[in-house]
Structures are given as structure tokens and as C-alpha cells.
Scaffold this motif. Structure first.
Motif, mmCIF file in Angstrom:
data_model
loop_
_atom_site.group_PDB
_atom_site.id
_atom_site.type_symbol
_atom_site.label_atom_id
_atom_site.label_comp_id
_atom_site.label_asym_id
_atom_site.label_seq_id
_atom_site.Cartn_x
_atom_site.Cartn_y
_atom_site.Cartn_z
ATOM 1 N N THR A 1 1.806 4.850 1.296
ATOM 2 C CA THR A 1 1.736 5.381 2.653
ATOM 3 C C THR A 1 1.316 6.847 2.667
ATOM 4 O O THR A 1 1.248 7.505 1.619
ATOM 5 N N GLU A 2 1.083 7.326 3.857
ATOM 6 C CA GLU A 2 0.764 8.743 4.030
ATOM 7 C C GLU A 2 1.938 9.602 3.564
ATOM 8 O O GLU A 2 1.746 10.668 2.980
ATOM 9 N N ASN A 3 3.164 9.121 3.808
ATOM 10 C CA ASN A 3 4.347 9.860 3.344
ATOM 11 C C ASN A 3 4.367 9.983 1.821
ATOM 12 O O ASN A 3 4.734 11.017 1.267
ATOM 13 N N ASP A 4 3.987 8.894 1.135
ATOM 14 C CA ASP A 4 3.928 8.934 -0.326
ATOM 15 C C ASP A 4 2.948 9.993 -0.804
ATOM 16 O O ASP A 4 3.229 10.744 -1.745
ATOM 17 N N ALA A 5 1.798 10.055 -0.170
ATOM 18 C CA ALA A 5 0.775 11.026 -0.552
ATOM 19 C C ALA A 5 1.237 12.453 -0.269
ATOM 20 O O ALA A 5 1.033 13.360 -1.095
ATOM 21 N N LYS A 6 1.856 12.662 0.880
ATOM 22 C CA LYS A 6 2.371 13.992 1.209
ATOM 23 C C LYS A 6 3.399 14.444 0.181
ATOM 24 O O LYS A 6 3.408 15.593 -0.262
ATOM 25 N N LYS B 1 1.707 15.424 -3.126
ATOM 26 C CA LYS B 1 1.050 16.726 -3.045
ATOM 27 C C LYS B 1 2.059 17.869 -3.130
ATOM 28 O O LYS B 1 1.819 18.886 -3.774
ATOM 29 N N ARG C 1 0.829 -1.197 0.000
ATOM 30 C CA ARG C 1 0.000 0.000 0.000
ATOM 31 C C ARG C 1 0.867 1.251 0.000
ATOM 32 O O ARG C 1 1.935 1.283 0.598
ATOM 33 N N LYS D 1 -7.979 8.841 0.154
ATOM 34 C CA LYS D 1 -8.190 9.187 1.561
ATOM 35 C C LYS D 1 -7.061 10.080 2.087
ATOM 36 O O LYS D 1 -7.248 10.871 2.999
ATOM 37 N N ALA D 2 -5.870 9.927 1.474
ATOM 38 C CA ALA D 2 -4.717 10.723 1.909
ATOM 39 C C ALA D 2 -4.638 12.064 1.188
ATOM 40 O O ALA D 2 -3.680 12.814 1.387
ATOM 41 N N GLN E 1 -6.864 4.307 -1.081
ATOM 42 C CA GLN E 1 -5.961 4.729 -0.012
ATOM 43 C C GLN E 1 -5.353 6.095 -0.309
ATOM 44 O O GLN E 1 -5.260 6.951 0.582
ATOM 45 N N LEU E 2 -4.950 6.314 -1.541
ATOM 46 C CA LEU E 2 -4.368 7.609 -1.898
ATOM 47 C C LEU E 2 -5.432 8.709 -1.871
ATOM 48 O O LEU E 2 -5.150 9.855 -1.503
#
Length: 406
Positions: free
Chosen positions: A146-151, A154, A144, A203-204, A200-201
Motif C-alpha cells: 500500500t501507499e502506507n507501506d511505501a511511506k 521511505k 499489494r 509508483k509510490a 506498485q512500490l
């Protein structure tokens, strides 16, 4: 950004062109006022620009996501090849590591330290990784995102660069599922994995992300082709052509796209080859600048992975010698190139046959007829077209040899 399945339904992108509309207009204007001599310097400048255009591609993601394997795959290398990125090592550095393309030294893939291996904000990470260096970013995950990937995505978007999500090792995931179930629908399972990644992305904070499911070890399967297409389509004219030429020869389609790009270089080289004039047949070897012709064919060989270095890597994988491979595909253009060799192959024979007939070339819309086919332009143009056709056929044969060895 749409998902990979919607990308697959899109039309094929046009072959990249070397010129902007403004440059084409200038060529027309210069030709109208000064003829060939006026546009020759402009074309020399363009060829030089093509040879020196840099393309820097950043690959990031958490440690263990398969970044090194992916970088090797994009460069047409195996982990055992010279210059390959080390696979399976523990990440200890916080500095980007650059890997030069094996035959296009101005193309580099950069392995960035894993986003999960350090405490960072997306902004500080990109600053430390020299954000402005890269043309686009590929964010790789083995599971999956991660939140770091999404940050990170962005922040990349905020700063005006393109990014692409790659879900790696999809072959291992599917094989694991296949072994655990009596009934298995691969397409349906891929759809579920892609939907989960998108969800997942989303949601992030990444709405409608473009996610490609790939295996770096099986480039002819899954979404690898569509990833290559998306990466090329996201680049401007010249960088798009450079990226296409840097692709590994993994399919007949890729070979064809490379040939289309290389054809666009031929008429520029033909104009640069010499002065217009009729050519006596006995003087064919002097009818054009053989230095330009031979240099172009050598360049074509590199781009089509037919130089000795590329054939040497294939020889190691197939257990053959380079000479055995050359013998198997039977092409005189793979040996030493000299004017007599080109003469013996009868390259450019069409131009001899129509040397007194004017041929109209419309390479630049609006310019119209440039030279007769018997000019040095015509000879160089036909020789290089014939050579490129032969090399394309040879590249397809080499691809067949490589596939038999898999």
C-alpha cells in the motif's frame, strides 16, 4: 535495492567474523608483547560480547498480512508451541509486542501494529513504535503493498535503517491460480507477481525495491532462503553471526552456516581453557577446563536445535517422544554431559596422538604458532571440534526425521 531474482544470482556471502580489523591488529600487538596471557582477557571480553549482543527485528504491515505466522516461522515455532505468537487474532493494541527467540534470549522479533489500522504519518508511527530499538524492518503484505507501506519505507530509509519487503502467503495465491487454469507456469506467475509489487512500490516512490515472495508455512520453497541471506548480509559482523545462529534448522545449508560460525568460537574458548603444558594421557580429563568444554557443547546443542526443548517441539509434531527421537538419531552428546562421557567418546583423540608434535594454528593472521597440540589449548580445541562435527551430523539426522514427518 535489487529484486529477489537478482539477489539469487549473487555470490554466497562470507561467513561472518567476530572481529573487526582494528581488533585483529590489537590481538596481534598484544600477543607480540605479552603472549597468551595478554590476549586471554581480550578474548574473554569478546565471548561475553557475543553472548550479550542484542538483535531486535521489527515486523510491520497491515492487519491480516501474516506477521504472526512469519515471526513464528523465523523462530522455528508452530502456532501451537509455547511462546508462539497468536495467529489469526484481530489486532487491537497500538503497542509493539516482543517475542523472544526460543534459545537465544537476546534475539527478539517485534510485531508492530498494522500500518493500515491507524491514522498516522510515517514519522509519527515510527516514533510511537520506538524506531531506534530495531536493527532493521520487515514490511509484510499479503497482497499489494500500500501507499502506507511505501511511506513507511521511505521514512525508515531517511532515518538510516534497512527495510525489506515481504509478500506473504504466496503458496495460497499460486494454488488459487493453479486451480483456475489448465496450463500453469509457477515461475512465470511468480515473476508477474514480483513485477507487479515492484511496479506498485516504484509508483509510490520506492525505486527498484527488494521484494521477497514467501510462504511462512513452506520455508524450503520460494524466496525464503534468499530473504534469510539478504537479512544476514545487511548486518555487521557480530550481529550477522547472531542472526545466523538464530535461524531455524530448515536445511542442511543453514546447519552448515551455523557450524561455520560456531567454529570461530572454538579457538577463543581453547585459549581460555587453561595454562599451556604437556598432557599425560591418563590425565586427559584434567587436560583442559571441562567446565568450558561442557558449557560450549551445551551451547552448540542449543544453536543446532538439539537441546531438549527443541527436540520436545519436534516430538510433538512427529508424534514421538523425545527419548524416541534421541534413540533414532543415536548420539551420546544429546544426553547428560560429563567428563567420563567425553572420554568414552574419545573426543580429542587426535591431540593425544600428536601430543609431542607442534601444530601451527593460524586463526589470527600474523600470530602464527600458539601452542603444541598436546597443550590444554590443543586438547580443548580438538575436543570441541570433534564434538561440533558429531553434533552437525546429528542435526542433519534430526532434520531428516522432521522432513519425513511433514
Amino acid at each position: 535495492m535489487g529484486n529477489a531474482s537478482s539477489s539469487q544470482q549473487g555470490a554466497q556471502s562470507e561467513t561472518p567474523t567476530y572481529f573487526t580489523q582494528e581488533e585483529l591488529n590489537k590481538l596481534k600487538s598484544e600477543f607480540a608483547t605479552g603472549g597468551v596471557e595478554k590476549i586471554k582477557p581480550l578474548l574473554e571480553k569478546k565471548v561475553n560480547e557475543l553472548d550479550n549482543t542484542e538483535l531486535n527485528i521489527a515486523v510491520t504491515g497491515e492487519t491480516g498480512a501474516g506477521k504472526s505466522t512469519f515471526i513464528n516461522a523465523m523462530r522455528g515455532l508452530c502456532s501451537e508451541d509455547e511462546g508462539a505468537a497468536a495467529v489469526g487474532t484481530t489486532e487491537t493494541t497500538m503497542e509493539p509486542t516482543g517475542y523472544t527467540h526460543p534459545y537465544l534470549p537476546n534475539v527478539r522479533y517485534w510485531d508492530l501494529p498494522g500500518t493500515g489500522s491507524t491514522r498516522f504519518t510515517a514519522g509519527s508511527y515510527l516514533k510511537k513504535m520506538q524506531f531506534k530499538t530495531y536493527d532493521f524492518f520487515i514490511i509484510v503484505a499479503a497482497g499489494r503493498f500500500t501507499e502506507n507501506d511505501a511511506k513507511l519505507a521511505k521514512e525508515i530509509k531517511r532515518l538510516g535503517k534497512e527495510f525489506y519487503f515481504v509478500r506473504s502467503k504466496i503458496d495460497a495465491d499460486l494454488n488459487s491460480m493453479r486451480q483456475q487454469r489448465d496450463e500453469f507456469d509457477e515461475d512465470a506467475e511468480m515473476g508477474k507477481i514480483r513485477s507487479d509489487c515492484v511496479s506498485q512500490l516504484g509508483k509510490a516512490g520506492i525505486p527498484d525495491p527488494n521484494v521477497f515472495l514467501i510462504s511462512s508455512l513452506m520455508k524450503n520453497m520460494y524466496d525464503f532462503y534468499w530473504l534469510m541471506k539478504a537479512l544476514a548480509d545487511g548486518l555487521p559482523n557480530i550481529k550477522k553471526s547472531v542472526f545466523v545462529l538464530a535461524l531455524p534448522n530448515d536445511s542442511v545449508e543453514v546447519i552448515g552456516k551455523k557450524v561455520e560460525v560456531l567454529k570461530k568460537r572454538i579457538w577463543m574458548l581453547a585459549i581460555m581453557s587453561g595454562v599451556v603444558g604437556s598432557i599425560p594421557v591418563p590425565g586427559l580429563s584434567a587436560a583442559c577446563d571441562m567446565g568450558i568444554v561442557i558449557g560450549a557443547i551445551i551451547y552448540f546443542r542449543k544453536c543446532l536445535c538439539l537441546d531438549d526443548a527443541a527436540l520436545g517441539r519436534l516430538a510433538l509434531r512427529t508424534g514421538k517422544s523425545v527419548e524416541d527421537l534421541k534413540g533414532e538419531v543415536k548420539s551420546s552428546l544429546l544426553g547428560e554431559l560429563t567428563a567420563p562421557v567425553i572420554l568414552r567418546l574419545c573426543l580429542g583423540a587426535v591431540a593425544i596422538g600428536v601430543s609431542v608434535v607442534e601444530v601451527f594454528f593460524y586463526f589470527i593472521p600474523g600470530i602464527g604458532s600458539l601452542f603444541g597440540a598436546g597443550s590444554s589449548f590443543g586438547m580443548t580445541y580438538w575436543i570441541l571440534n570433534d564434538a561440533l562435527k558429531l553434533l552437525m551430523e546429528t542435526a542433519v539426522k534430526v532434520l531428516a526425521v522432521a522432513k519425513r514427518a511433514q
